[in-house]
Scaffold this active site. Structure first.
Site, PDB file in Angstrom:
ATOM      1  N   GLU A  86       0.828  -1.212   0.000  1.00 16.04           N
ATOM      2  CA  GLU A  86       0.000   0.000   0.000  1.00 16.04           C
ATOM      3  C   GLU A  86       0.862   1.261   0.000  1.00 16.04           C
ATOM      4  OE1 GLU A  86      -3.118   0.082   2.950  1.00 16.04           O
ATOM      5  OE2 GLU A  86      -3.680   2.128   2.413  1.00 16.04           O
ATOM      6  N   LYS A 262      -7.640  -0.073  11.269  1.00 15.88           N
ATOM      7  CA  LYS A 262      -7.010  -0.582  10.031  1.00 15.88           C
ATOM      8  C   LYS A 262      -5.769   0.252   9.730  1.00 15.88           C
ATOM      9  CE  LYS A 262      -6.316  -1.040   5.413  1.00 15.88           C
ATOM     10  NZ  LYS A 262      -5.440  -0.222   4.556  1.00 15.88           N
ATOM     11  N   ASP A 278       3.398 -13.804  11.867  1.00 18.57           N
ATOM     12  CA  ASP A 278       2.054 -14.177  11.426  1.00 18.57           C
ATOM     13  C   ASP A 278       1.125 -12.956  11.506  1.00 18.57           C
ATOM     14  OD1 ASP A 278      -0.561 -15.161  11.277  1.00 18.57           O
ATOM     15  OD2 ASP A 278      -0.076 -17.039  12.283  1.00 18.57           O
ATOM     16  N   HIS A 376      -1.907  10.491  -0.701  1.00 20.16           N
ATOM     17  CA  HIS A 376      -1.955   9.237  -1.453  1.00 20.16           C
ATOM     18  C   HIS A 376      -1.732   9.461  -2.940  1.00 20.16           C
ATOM     19  CE1 HIS A 376      -3.116   5.674   0.759  1.00 20.16           C
ATOM     20  NE2 HIS A 376      -3.938   6.378   1.522  1.00 20.16           N
TER      21      HIS A 376
HETATM   22  P1  NAD Z   1       8.105 -23.019  16.722  1.00 23.22           P
HETATM   23  O1  NAD Z   1       7.366 -24.126  17.388  1.00 23.22           O
HETATM   24  O2  NAD Z   1       8.591 -23.260  15.327  1.00 23.22           O
HETATM   25  O3  NAD Z   1       9.321 -22.590  17.616  1.00 23.22           O
HETATM   26  C1  NAD Z   1       9.200 -22.335  18.983  1.00 23.22           C
HETATM   27  C2  NAD Z   1      10.112 -23.259  19.764  1.00 23.22           C
HETATM   28  O4  NAD Z   1      11.462 -22.782  19.664  1.00 23.22           O
HETATM   29  C3  NAD Z   1       9.799 -23.277  21.234  1.00 23.22           C
HETATM   30  O5  NAD Z   1       8.742 -24.133  21.510  1.00 23.22           O
HETATM   31  C4  NAD Z   1      11.132 -23.689  21.841  1.00 23.22           C
HETATM   32  O6  NAD Z   1      11.235 -25.091  21.878  1.00 23.22           O
HETATM   33  C5  NAD Z   1      12.187 -23.207  20.824  1.00 23.22           C
HETATM   34  N1  NAD Z   1      13.005 -22.079  21.347  1.00 23.22           N
HETATM   35  C6  NAD Z   1      14.343 -21.996  21.275  1.00 23.22           C
HETATM   36  N2  NAD Z   1      14.802 -20.863  21.836  1.00 23.22           N
HETATM   37  C7  NAD Z   1      13.728 -20.202  22.299  1.00 23.22           C
HETATM   38  C8  NAD Z   1      13.541 -18.953  22.960  1.00 23.22           C
HETATM   39  N3  NAD Z   1      14.553 -18.119  23.266  1.00 23.22           N
HETATM   40  N4  NAD Z   1      12.277 -18.568  23.249  1.00 23.22           N
HETATM   41  C9  NAD Z   1      11.240 -19.329  22.912  1.00 23.22           C
HETATM   42  N5  NAD Z   1      11.348 -20.527  22.295  1.00 23.22           N
HETATM   43  C10 NAD Z   1      12.601 -20.977  21.981  1.00 23.22           C
HETATM   44  O7  NAD Z   1       7.283 -21.656  16.640  1.00 23.22           O
HETATM   45  P2  NAD Z   1       6.014 -21.112  17.359  1.00 23.22           P
HETATM   46  O8  NAD Z   1       6.335 -19.713  17.719  1.00 23.22           O
HETATM   47  O9  NAD Z   1       5.519 -22.032  18.425  1.00 23.22           O
HETATM   48  O10 NAD Z   1       4.937 -21.136  16.170  1.00 23.22           O
HETATM   49  C11 NAD Z   1       4.743 -20.056  15.329  1.00 23.22           C
HETATM   50  C12 NAD Z   1       4.016 -20.531  14.080  1.00 23.22           C
HETATM   51  O11 NAD Z   1       2.777 -21.131  14.415  1.00 23.22           O
HETATM   52  C13 NAD Z   1       3.713 -19.404  13.155  1.00 23.22           C
HETATM   53  O12 NAD Z   1       4.129 -19.785  11.857  1.00 23.22           O
HETATM   54  C14 NAD Z   1       2.190 -19.335  13.173  1.00 23.22           C
HETATM   55  O13 NAD Z   1       1.722 -18.894  11.931  1.00 23.22           O
HETATM   56  C15 NAD Z   1       1.792 -20.732  13.459  1.00 23.22           C
HETATM   57  N6  NAD Z   1       0.452 -20.992  14.035  1.00 23.22           N
HETATM   58  C16 NAD Z   1      -0.396 -20.004  14.427  1.00 23.22           C
HETATM   59  C17 NAD Z   1      -1.645 -20.316  14.955  1.00 23.22           C
HETATM   60  C18 NAD Z   1      -2.553 -19.176  15.400  1.00 23.22           C
HETATM   61  O14 NAD Z   1      -2.128 -18.048  15.482  1.00 23.22           O
HETATM   62  N7  NAD Z   1      -3.828 -19.432  15.720  1.00 23.22           N
HETATM   63  C19 NAD Z   1      -2.024 -21.636  15.111  1.00 23.22           C
HETATM   64  C20 NAD Z   1      -1.126 -22.651  14.719  1.00 23.22           C
HETATM   65  C21 NAD Z   1       0.113 -22.327  14.189  1.00 23.22           C
END
Ligand code: NAD
Length: 426
Positions: A86, A262, A278, A376
């Protein structure tokens, strides 16, 4: 173009390579060679990585990344990458940040990195007793959560909340697992915990578990930004009062609040996307938070300080991470994080909230003064010139003509382009 009626049942499509899938899609849609060639160019994203990030990949969608300048956040100068299609969004942040830079920039804070996972229990005969039985198991719940994610153990489980919810299907017992996910957005971590605990909840209560998933209303992970814009820096009291009135309108009216918010998300989502986070999760959280009082309203607050300056405050859930999802994998996201220079998810969340506040400032100012279209128009006119077929230097020339005529339309652009080419004897 009329295409023959083809089947969308592409057997084995997901097993194919991106080029083979593209060939199948091209045959289905009757794409010409130039379009196929365009889609086959993955730009700066490795096709193998793209093919791992999502399913059925045939190409990429490039969105420009612009840099917001002039931002000072918590006393530190930052350059903020923003990915958006945008026009005016990046410029709006630069302008707002410039006008509060000398007054100290934007101050931010955060409530903490806590995510909520929900477990839905139904068919519980005695829901209030079940609620208390689950609360009694706090230590077992904590142990089960921490066993799910060894990395998060020192952080991990923080708290347990259980509610009895009246629904169309009767009483449900809803448990919230509150988890410190630190530098991860945390969806996978908390979803695993909720799934692991489900059988225990059934055993303890005699109920049946259906859903086990995080809540995007991340109201334990709220980023806050505030700033003061000196009244003389923004063009005087009338501008300030117009902006406050615009905010009051949004505060009172959901129709206006939707557009007001928005605008905030124009800035927020652009940073979220640039860093591989996300956008839908953050947007869902923001809008649910805006309605948390039972009425959808403005995410920001604007008021006049004792000195007569304009003060703005923004608070919204900000479930972003530096680890997990595409943040670590996507090379452009990694590069954007390097430009930002943030070391923790909290720092990223706070800068993102600062951008949202700056964006809101510029939108309110434009609306309360010249109107949104003026700013714009210059970029919009270029887009219209491109749509009319202008190339190279023609784009600026046609855009200038459109702005001068005050008519930014494709038909006028085509007319101006024809005239320009006519003058050149083409
Ligand atoms: P992930 O599971 O890929 O990574 C997180 C993991 O990294 C942790 O569980 C931990 O084991 C590890 N880790 C290592 N160092 C860390 C630190 N310093 N702090 C925290 N964790 C550390 O990622 P995620 O964040 O659990 O998942 C994000 C993804 O899930 C996004 O792609 C999102 O789009 C998707 N998602 C979103 C939804 C929703 O928003 N409703 C639902 C399902 C999936």
């Amino acid at each position: 173009m009329t295409l023959p009626n083809r089947s969308s049942r592409l057997s084995g499509f997901h097993h194919q390579s991106p080029p083979d899938r593209l060939a199948a899609v091209a045959a289905f849609a009757g794409l010409d060679a130039a379009t196929v060639g365009h889609l086959a160019d993955f730009g700066n994203l490795d096709p193998h990585l793209a093919d791992r990030l999502i399913e059925n990949v045939i190409g990429t969608m490039n969105v420009p990344v612009g840099i917001a300048t002039n931002l000072k956040v918590d006393g530190r100068d930052v350059l903020v990458p923003m990915a958006t299609e945008e026009s005016s969004v990046v410029a709006a942040v630069c302008n707002a940040a410039r006008q509060c830079y000398d007054a100290g920039g934007i101050v931010t804070s955060m409530s903490g990195p806590l995510m909520i996972a929900q477990v839905q229990l139904v068919q519980v005969r005695d829901p209030h007793s079940a609620r208390v039985k689950i609360l009694e198991k706090r230590e077992e719940v904590k142990a089960a959560c921490d066993a799910c994610d060894p990395v998060l153990v020192s952080l991990g489980f923080r708290d347990l909340e259980v509610r009895v919810l009246d629904t169309l299907g009767g009483s449900m017992v809803i448990t919230h697992l509150i988890v410190d996910t630190r530098d991860a957005m945390g969806a996978n971590a908390v979803n695993s915990m909720a799934e692991r605990l489900a059988p225990h909840f059934e055993a303890w209560t005699g109920g049946k578990v259906y859903l086990r998933i995080l809540s995007n209303l991340a109201d334990r992970r709220v980023a806050r930004a505030r700033a003061v814009w000196p009244v003389e820096a923004i063009g005087g009291q009338e501008v300030r009062d117009g902006m406050i009135s615009a905010y009051q309108f949004a505060e009172a009216d959901p129709y206006r609040a939707a557009t007001h918010n928005k605008g905030i998300m124009n800035g927020v989502s652009a940073v979220v996307l640039a860093t591989g986070n996300d956008t839908r999760a953050v947007e869902a959280g923001a809008h649910a938070y805006a309605a948390r009082g039972g009425r959808y309203t403005s995410l920001s607050r604007w008021e006049v300080t004792a000195d007569g300056d304009l003060a703005g405050v923004l608070e919204l859930p900000m479930a972003v991470g530096l680890i997990g999802g595409a943040t670590k994998l996507h090379p452009t996201a990694r590069a954007c994080l390097a430009i930002l220079g943030v070391g923790t998810a909290e720092e990223l969340a706070r800068v993102t909230a600062a951008v949202g506040l700056a964006q809101n400032f510029s939108a309110l100012k434009a609306l309360a003064t010249t109107g949104i279209q003026k700013g714009h128009m210059a970029l919009h006119a270029q887009n219209i010139a491109l749509m009319a077929g202008a190339v190279g230097e023609e784009v600026d020339a046609v855009a200038r003509a459109l702005v001068a005529r005050g008519e930014v339309r494709v038909d006028i652009a085509a007319e101006e382009l024809g005239r320009l080419r006519g003058r050149r004897g083409e």
